[in-house]
Design a protein around this motif. Sequence first.
Motif, PDB file in Angstrom:
ATOM      1  N   ASN A   1       0.664  -1.087  -0.373  1.00  0.00           N
ATOM      2  CA  ASN A   1       0.490   0.188  -0.311  1.00  0.00           C
ATOM      3  C   ASN A   1       0.956   1.043  -0.077  1.00  0.00           C
TER       4      ASN A   1
ATOM      5  N   GLY B   1       2.248   1.610  -3.359  1.00  0.00           N
ATOM      6  CA  GLY B   1       1.136   2.160  -4.550  1.00  0.00           C
ATOM      7  C   GLY B   1       0.973   4.001  -4.429  1.00  0.00           C
TER       8      GLY B   1
ATOM      9  N   LEU C   1      -1.574  -1.697  -5.575  1.00  0.00           N
ATOM     10  CA  LEU C   1      -1.882  -1.178  -5.345  1.00  0.00           C
ATOM     11  C   LEU C   1      -3.983  -2.361  -5.150  1.00  0.00           C
TER      12      LEU C   1
ATOM     13  N   THR D   1      -6.506   1.070   1.169  1.00  0.00           N
ATOM     14  CA  THR D   1      -5.995   0.576  -0.044  1.00  0.00           C
ATOM     15  C   THR D   1      -6.860   0.941  -0.922  1.00  0.00           C
TER      16      THR D   1
ATOM     17  N   ASN E   1      -6.877   4.236  -2.036  1.00  0.00           N
ATOM     18  CA  ASN E   1      -5.629   4.415  -2.902  1.00  0.00           C
ATOM     19  C   ASN E   1      -6.117   4.009  -3.835  1.00  0.00           C
TER      20      ASN E   1
END
Length: 968
Positions: A254, A257, A273, A294, A297
């Motif tokens: 994460n 990413g 991700l 996550t 994101n």
Amino acid sequence: MPFPFWAAALPSALWLGILAAPAALAQDIPAAATGTEQAAIIAEIEAFGTGDASADPAADLVKIADLRRRIAAHGGLPATELGLLESAEGAAHFYLRDFDAAAAAYGRAGPLLEAGGAPPDELAGFYNNRASILAAIGRYAEAEADHRRALAIRRGIEGERGEAVSSSLFGLGYVYYRQGRIEESLPFLREAAEQQLDFVRTGNPLPIVRMTSLASVLGRSGRTAEGLAAARKAEALAREYLGPDHPTFGIALNNLGNALIENRIFREAIPVLRESMAVRIATVGERASGTAITMRNLATALKASGQQADAEELNRRALEIYEGTGEVETPFALAYLYAELADFAARRGEWDRYFALSDKSLESADAALEQDSAEQAHIHLYRAEWLLRKGDLAAARAEAERWVPVMQSDLIAAHEDRIWAEMLLARLRQLTGEDAASVTTLADAAMDKLESKLADLAVSDGALVREAQRHREAAILYLALAADLADEERMVRSMQLANISELARGQQFAQPADGGGEDGALALRARLLDLARTTAELRARLEAAQLDESADRDALARQLTAADSAADAIEARLLREHPEFVARCRPQPLTLARLRARMQDGDLLLAPIEGEARTWVLAIDKDSLRWTTLDTAQLGKQVAALREAVDLPDPALASFPLGTAHALFRDLLPHGLGNARRVLVHGGERLASLPVALLTTRAHDGPLADAPWLVRTASVQVLSNLALFKPEQPVRAPQRSRRFVGVGGVELPAASADNAPRLAGLFRSGRPDRGVIVNLPALPAAAQELRGLAEAFPTEGRMLLIGPDAAEERFKGADLTRLDVLAFATHGMVAGEMTGLWEPALLLGTSDPSAGEDGLLGASEIARLTIDADWVILSACNTASGASDGAPSYSGLATAFAQSGARALLLSHWRVRDDAAAWLSVRTLEAVNGGESRAGALRQAQLALIGDSGMEGASHPAIWAPFVLIEN
């Protein structure tokens, strides 16, 4: 509208290095000396040392209370055992997040352990734990003292390097970080993370936690490239030593990413991700708050890449998790999620749904946030922005009038959100009938701050990259305001501010932190950035010290004055000694008169500024300024259709969407070309991926060879930086040509295992993507192309690095000064095109695995070189622009070569057939050496190729139109 990224907030125990339970003493106390019951009590106390203090801390407190009653009944215990019991209670309170109680317990433990003569390693562990507790409750001076005690003991045991030493170093760094002293924290955090690499072992998350924590701090300090490298290392370690069944692997993925998103490498962030989400679902569950982070994101990366439906679904799922668990990482998380979902509804024109979600967003923000805070103002101003788009001007202005003053009181003058908010208010006042003088006063003041910020050498490139979207939005609001006033000067200013903001995105890979000698421009700039970070921290600490009676405000003020003076001195040196570097790095807008003074008769400057909903196009010549507006979505469809036609042309190379090519020409230039003989293109996002030479100036449905391409009427030249745009100079006569260096013809690794070591050296991430390199097409004409280019130069002025000689280490050792031309004929790759490629690069290979090179000449490496070249020819695929939505208008390769000193570049927009690349580059150079301008020479070569019946498909734009000429 921009929404925040959602980096994983590492659990406190992980950040601090997993608080250790009190360890058992090495010696046993015999039952005869203490009694049977005392021996049993001691055994139970020492059992805490082998247990997991985080497993059930509430149950541990019950056991500890029972032990205290039994101790009181049997006459006490030795001091060391009592100290261990207090430590066990402190650990239990820590994991229950009752830090004050934990600190009190550890405070009682210290004197007992010291009085009892606890072993040094146990005392060091105690000090380390107590420091962690003290840092958690803000008692930083005491925490620092304890960490230093632990470090001194551990260095006495392990020396300068050791697993326990690294823990204390990390603890010290964390104490500084918690106080906002990031510059002081980084040496400790770097050293701790580096030492931890000596102790990586299967199943141990600490080295990964410390590396990913370091990556996060580096990113927050503006060191985005270094932070991304650390995030990659953490992910690689977690993959190897923890595997997909460990939750820390999900955190590392994460955070990688998130680092990719901050560097706007959305294409690579998406698969990273997705993998993080899968790991987190498997390890902590689909309904966990970490999984929701996550999802957010991933939604950010997908939205930036144009995948709106998938992004909306992920945001919806994240919202359900937060609503179900009540666990959010920030008080305003729900408010932003509601606002984001409302944004998707508004884009579809679903206004009932928009207002329902927007109302929830406002309610959540008003309930969760401090009243009249910037975060609360953000949510309300997002609504004002959509009300403006809907046309409800009175309601939009009411929101702006209420909340822009909050932004002004809560944020610094140069903050990107404050500048945007002030421009939004100015535009709304104009649209609701306020007098022009008051409107322009507010708008000009906001743009003055933006212009100053974009020109500030002490603002990092990473900061400008992150803020580019907001800056463009503010500049576009200014452009709309100026257009309604028919104010050409303000329109030209706003166009340049929007495009300078966009240009900054290409510079993210082109600013190294070293090189150039201690007095070189790059080294001076690096020192200036370090000082800027230091002064920002000192200002924040001095402000906080006003409320802290124990703070030494005078000392902080003296440090701030000294740092400011040092920064001013370096900036003055840069402006005095390196003015061209400053112009490249921080261009400033030209007035309309100065811009026209640099144009020639027959020049037409075409400047597109693409907004989210509306695109402006300015057409400026020596005598007039005209503008038009387009629907951005429709523009995107036109560009996509034309790009598809050249990226995936029909196999026979006989068809092309000529109707679309002419429709786009009419949209961009409704008044036609007039007398223009040279089109200068400045700006654009979607349009930057398409050479305007392939547009058609009138309708045509006949053979492609007879189509009225724009290139038949005018040459085309891209101006990436108007500050460096000068009247065209006479081309040097052929006999004055100096030197040529040609690089390429790289031998690609085959699929056999024999090439594995060489292939492994081609990637920075340590996880080579064998398939990508192996499947790249060979370039059989590359060597021939370079030799053909070399023929235009005297024999003594030629240098060819072909095949194995093109290896990265050999190229870097070549003399690149006083060049007419530096030419590359190889594969160019954009960031995110393959796993582990975090910056655009040229594939050169490496002939010696021990040379320390990876075979990819990256943009950051190019920027460190000194390339004194009139122009650089990149006859390489994908060197002109980014490969996906969200990429910079022109790739970091272009900006990197500009930073290194190249004065003009010939770049390709798509994968070029190598015979066509050879034709165009050789004939362009021949025409230049014959006295033609660069733009004119490229036009001649393109027209000759269109008319060449001997080359298959030559009249199709996929073959003749890939190259773009960029002047700096």
